[in-house]
Design an enzyme around this catalytic site. Structure first.
Site, PDB file in Angstrom:
ATOM      1  N   MET A   1      13.845   3.109  -0.651  1.00 23.63           N
ATOM      2  CA  MET A   1      14.810   2.425  -1.525  1.00 23.63           C
ATOM      3  C   MET A   1      16.082   3.251  -1.676  1.00 23.63           C
ATOM      4  O   MET A   1      17.193   2.716  -1.606  1.00 23.63           O
ATOM      5  CB  MET A   1      14.184   2.160  -2.896  1.00 23.63           C
ATOM      6  CG  MET A   1      13.263   0.967  -2.927  1.00 23.63           C
ATOM      7  SD  MET A   1      14.095  -0.578  -2.509  1.00 23.63           S
ATOM      8  CE  MET A   1      15.152  -0.797  -3.915  1.00 23.63           C
TER       9      MET A   1
ATOM     10  N   PRO B   1      11.549  -3.178 -13.191  1.00 25.04           N
ATOM     11  CA  PRO B   1      10.504  -3.040 -12.176  1.00 25.04           C
ATOM     12  C   PRO B   1      10.849  -3.749 -10.879  1.00 25.04           C
ATOM     13  O   PRO B   1      10.261  -3.459  -9.834  1.00 25.04           O
ATOM     14  CB  PRO B   1       9.284  -3.687 -12.833  1.00 25.04           C
ATOM     15  CG  PRO B   1       9.830  -4.665 -13.810  1.00 25.04           C
ATOM     16  CD  PRO B   1      11.126  -4.053 -14.304  1.00 25.04           C
TER      17      PRO B   1
ATOM     18  N   LYS C   1       2.878   2.253  -0.407  1.00 23.77           N
ATOM     19  CA  LYS C   1       3.129   2.233  -1.845  1.00 23.77           C
ATOM     20  C   LYS C   1       2.103   3.107  -2.567  1.00 23.77           C
ATOM     21  O   LYS C   1       0.903   2.996  -2.321  1.00 23.77           O
ATOM     22  CB  LYS C   1       3.068   0.784  -2.356  1.00 23.77           C
ATOM     23  CG  LYS C   1       3.404   0.631  -3.823  1.00 23.77           C
ATOM     24  CD  LYS C   1       3.645  -0.821  -4.197  1.00 23.77           C
ATOM     25  CE  LYS C   1       3.894  -0.988  -5.678  1.00 23.77           C
ATOM     26  NZ  LYS C   1       5.011  -0.176  -6.201  1.00 23.77           N
TER      27      LYS C   1
ATOM     28  N   HIS D   1       1.692  -5.640  -1.019  1.00 22.51           N
ATOM     29  CA  HIS D   1       2.719  -4.664  -0.653  1.00 22.51           C
ATOM     30  C   HIS D   1       2.364  -3.908   0.627  1.00 22.51           C
ATOM     31  O   HIS D   1       1.214  -3.905   1.069  1.00 22.51           O
ATOM     32  CB  HIS D   1       2.911  -3.641  -1.782  1.00 22.51           C
ATOM     33  CG  HIS D   1       3.757  -4.155  -2.908  1.00 22.51           C
ATOM     34  ND1 HIS D   1       3.243  -4.932  -3.916  1.00 22.51           N
ATOM     35  CD2 HIS D   1       5.082  -4.008  -3.175  1.00 22.51           C
ATOM     36  CE1 HIS D   1       4.216  -5.242  -4.765  1.00 22.51           C
ATOM     37  NE2 HIS D   1       5.342  -4.701  -4.342  1.00 22.51           N
TER      38      HIS D   1
ATOM     39  N   THR E   1      12.352   2.906 -10.285  1.00 24.83           N
ATOM     40  CA  THR E   1      11.013   3.471 -10.079  1.00 24.83           C
ATOM     41  C   THR E   1      10.031   2.870 -11.082  1.00 24.83           C
ATOM     42  O   THR E   1      10.379   2.620 -12.237  1.00 24.83           O
ATOM     43  CB  THR E   1      11.060   5.008 -10.273  1.00 24.83           C
ATOM     44  OG1 THR E   1      12.187   5.518  -9.559  1.00 24.83           O
ATOM     45  CG2 THR E   1       9.784   5.665  -9.782  1.00 24.83           C
TER      46      THR E   1
HETATM   47  N1  LIG Z   1      12.817  -1.937  -9.055  1.00 24.81           N
HETATM   48  C1  LIG Z   1      12.778  -2.403  -7.793  1.00 24.81           C
HETATM   49  O1  LIG Z   1      13.412  -3.443  -7.465  1.00 24.81           O
HETATM   50  C2  LIG Z   1      11.980  -1.675  -6.758  1.00 24.81           C
HETATM   51  C3  LIG Z   1      11.249  -0.596  -7.143  1.00 24.81           C
HETATM   52  N2  LIG Z   1      10.591   0.164  -6.206  1.00 24.81           N
HETATM   53  C4  LIG Z   1       9.971   1.363  -6.710  1.00 24.81           C
HETATM   54  O2  LIG Z   1      10.836   2.455  -6.374  1.00 24.81           O
HETATM   55  C5  LIG Z   1      10.071   3.645  -6.206  1.00 24.81           C
HETATM   56  C6  LIG Z   1      10.428   4.271  -4.875  1.00 24.81           C
HETATM   57  O3  LIG Z   1       9.947   3.449  -3.836  1.00 24.81           O
HETATM   58  P1  LIG Z   1      10.217   3.840  -2.314  1.00 24.81           P
HETATM   59  O4  LIG Z   1      11.664   4.071  -2.074  1.00 24.81           O
HETATM   60  O5  LIG Z   1       9.494   2.842  -1.501  1.00 24.81           O
HETATM   61  O6  LIG Z   1       9.454   5.258  -2.234  1.00 24.81           O
HETATM   62  P2  LIG Z   1       9.719   6.468  -1.237  1.00 24.81           P
HETATM   63  O7  LIG Z   1       8.494   7.319  -1.286  1.00 24.81           O
HETATM   64  O8  LIG Z   1      10.190   5.964   0.078  1.00 24.81           O
HETATM   65  O9  LIG Z   1      10.953   7.248  -1.893  1.00 24.81           O
HETATM   66  C7  LIG Z   1      10.856   8.094  -2.988  1.00 24.81           C
HETATM   67  C8  LIG Z   1      11.780   9.269  -2.736  1.00 24.81           C
HETATM   68  O10 LIG Z   1      11.854  10.064  -3.913  1.00 24.81           O
HETATM   69  C9  LIG Z   1      11.680  11.424  -3.525  1.00 24.81           C
HETATM   70  N3  LIG Z   1      11.239  12.218  -4.651  1.00 24.81           N
HETATM   71  C10 LIG Z   1       9.973  12.541  -5.040  1.00 24.81           C
HETATM   72  N4  LIG Z   1      10.014  13.344  -6.129  1.00 24.81           N
HETATM   73  C11 LIG Z   1      11.325  13.528  -6.423  1.00 24.81           C
HETATM   74  C12 LIG Z   1      11.993  14.270  -7.414  1.00 24.81           C
HETATM   75  N5  LIG Z   1      11.343  14.981  -8.348  1.00 24.81           N
HETATM   76  N6  LIG Z   1      13.351  14.254  -7.432  1.00 24.81           N
HETATM   77  C13 LIG Z   1      14.032  13.553  -6.523  1.00 24.81           C
HETATM   78  N7  LIG Z   1      13.449  12.845  -5.531  1.00 24.81           N
HETATM   79  C14 LIG Z   1      12.103  12.826  -5.490  1.00 24.81           C
HETATM   80  C15 LIG Z   1      10.692  11.331  -2.395  1.00 24.81           C
HETATM   81  O11 LIG Z   1      10.647  12.531  -1.633  1.00 24.81           O
HETATM   82  P3  LIG Z   1       9.256  12.910  -0.865  1.00 24.81           P
HETATM   83  O12 LIG Z   1       8.931  11.733   0.011  1.00 24.81           O
HETATM   84  O13 LIG Z   1       9.626  14.152  -0.114  1.00 24.81           O
HETATM   85  O14 LIG Z   1       8.225  13.112  -1.940  1.00 24.81           O
HETATM   86  C16 LIG Z   1      11.281  10.185  -1.604  1.00 24.81           C
HETATM   87  O15 LIG Z   1      12.368  10.588  -0.813  1.00 24.81           O
HETATM   88  C17 LIG Z   1       8.610   3.224  -6.380  1.00 24.81           C
HETATM   89  O16 LIG Z   1       8.203   3.447  -7.712  1.00 24.81           O
HETATM   90  C18 LIG Z   1       8.642   1.731  -6.096  1.00 24.81           C
HETATM   91  O17 LIG Z   1       7.582   1.036  -6.710  1.00 24.81           O
HETATM   92  C19 LIG Z   1      10.620  -0.169  -4.894  1.00 24.81           C
HETATM   93  C20 LIG Z   1      11.293  -1.271  -4.457  1.00 24.81           C
HETATM   94  C21 LIG Z   1      12.038  -2.118  -5.368  1.00 24.81           C
HETATM   95  O1  LIG Z   2       6.918  -0.040  -4.007  1.00 23.36           O
HETATM   96  C1  LIG Z   2       7.534  -1.072  -3.674  1.00 23.36           C
HETATM   97  O2  LIG Z   2       7.816  -1.359  -2.510  1.00 23.36           O
HETATM   98  C2  LIG Z   2       7.954  -1.987  -4.739  1.00 23.36           C
HETATM   99  N1  LIG Z   2       7.793  -1.602  -5.975  1.00 23.36           N
HETATM  100  C3  LIG Z   2       8.151  -2.332  -7.140  1.00 23.36           C
HETATM  101  C4  LIG Z   2       6.919  -2.669  -7.941  1.00 23.36           C
HETATM  102  O3  LIG Z   2       5.982  -1.865  -7.993  1.00 23.36           O
HETATM  103  O4  LIG Z   2       6.896  -3.725  -8.574  1.00 23.36           O
HETATM  104  C5  LIG Z   2       9.036  -3.507  -6.835  1.00 23.36           C
HETATM  105  C6  LIG Z   2       8.696  -4.222  -5.563  1.00 23.36           C
HETATM  106  O5  LIG Z   2       7.494  -4.909  -5.745  1.00 23.36           O
HETATM  107  C7  LIG Z   2       8.610  -3.258  -4.395  1.00 23.36           C
END
Ligand SMILES: NC(=O)C1=CN([C@@H]2O[C@H](COP(=O)(O)OP(=O)(O)OC[C@H]3O[C@@H](n4cnc5c(N)ncnc54)[C@H](OP(=O)(O)O)[C@@H]3O)[C@@H](O)[C@H]2O)C=CC1
Ligand SMILES: O=C(O)C1=N[C@H](C(=O)O)C[C@H](O)C1
Length: 250
Positions: free
Chosen positions: A14, A107, A140, A136, A78
């Site tokens: 993301m 969310p 995840k 998903h 997140t």
């Molecule tokens: N609200 C919305 O519309 C959506 C929400 N989400 C949510 O977003 C979150 C991220 O998803 P996604 O991008 O797929 O996950 P990823 O694992 O791809 O990305 C998370 C990133 O955060 C990094 N990270 C971990 N710890 C830290 C820290 N302390 N400080 C800074 N960066 C850190 C990770 O590094 P490393 O991999 O090295 O640990 C990684 O680069 C999840 O909770 C997901 O459910 C996702 C899609 C849509």
């Molecule tokens: O981890 C994901 O990919 C996503 N996380 C969010 C969630 O937990 O609801 C939003 C979306 O579903 C994608």
């Protein structure tokens, strides 16, 4: 006026998509890409007005407190939030040094998902039964999804408001949890499948009929208009805002 944006979790699925969306959006400027190991202080935030957090559930709350201490407004995508962590952010925002600061936590930023949650809550009082199935990608880390939790909470609140009791369910034995998680009395089922991105189905049942509400995010591009909207508007909503629907007048 240009809004300067820092992205936390910038190397993630993301975060990297958000960096590109910010660079492409009129009136937004990407000033910092931060990830694991970067300190969330004024120096690393490089003059940002707004920080966007897409990290992991285990660190997001601590990030928000650090970002508020650093003097920026925060948009959080997140998952992993609950009433207790929301409460601690509200307490932080009530401190004099955080006066006027804003945090928006959602969310799900996809319009289809936000609408699905709204439609599910609207439909809930009219059905005996309602369950949530979220599907998903297998990378995840949390289950059930934040969206599914919020959907179930919305259904439960609407049922309670309408005076409905428990849903019919004769299950007597379920040693392996086949009926899924239970969020405020609503069963939630999580599927993890290679090839999927982010999907949710809400099924509502009555004698002889069923309503299915489904949202599919096939691509992370689906979340970007909502994230950009939140970045543009967060600073005009002091305090804690939960859910993108608050900005959409739903
Ligand atoms: N609200 C919305 O519309 C959506 C929400 N989400 C949510 O977003 C979150 C991220 O998803 P996604 O991008 O797929 O996950 P990823 O694992 O791809 O990305 C998370 C990133 O955060 C990094 N990270 C971990 N710890 C830290 C820290 N302390 N400080 C800074 N960066 C850190 C990770 O590094 P490393 O991999 O090295 O640990 C990684 O680069 C999840 O909770 C997901 O459910 C996702 C899609 C849509
Ligand atoms: O981890 C994901 O990919 C996503 N996380 C969010 C969630 O937990 O609801 C939003 C979306 O579903 C994608």
């Amino acid at each position: 006026m240009t809004i300067r944006v820092a992205v936390v979790g910038a190397a993630g699925r993301m975060g990297s998509t958000v960096c590109q969306a910010v660079q492409d959006a009129k009136g937004l400027e990407l000033v910092a890409r931060l990830d694991v190991g970067d300190t969330l202080d004024a120096e690393h935030l490089a003059g940002a007005d707004v920080a966007v957090d897409f990290t992991v559930p285990s660190v997001t709350e601590a990030n928000v407190h650090s970002l508020l201490d650093a003097g920026v407004d925060v948009v959080v995508g997140t998952t992993g939030w609950n009433e207790e962590s929301y409460g601690r952010v509200r307490e932080h925002l009530a401190r004099p040094e955080a006066a006027g600061r804003s945090v928006l936590i959602a969310p799900n930023f996809a319009l289809s998902a936000v609408l699905a949650m709204s439609f599910a809550a609207k439909a809930a009082p009219y059905f005996e039964s309602a369950e949530v199935i979220e599907l998903h990608h297998p990378n995840k880390v949390d289950a059930p999804s934040g969206t599914a939790v919020a959907t179930a909470q919305g259904i439960a609140a609407a049922r309670a408001e309408a005076g409905l009791g428990a849903m019919p369910d004769a299950t007597q034995t379920d040693p392996d949890g086949a009926r899924g998680a239970v969020v405020d009395g609503v069963h939630v089922h999580a599927v993890r499948l290679r090839g999927l991105t982010a999907h949710e189905e809400v099924v509502l049942g009555n004698p002889g009929e069923q309503l299915t509400i489904r949202t599919d995010s096939f691509d992370r591009a689906s979340f970007m208009p909502g994230v950009v909207l939140a970045v543009r508007q967060v600073s005009s909503h002091p305090g804690l805002t939960i859910g993108l629907d608050a900005l959409l007048d739903l």
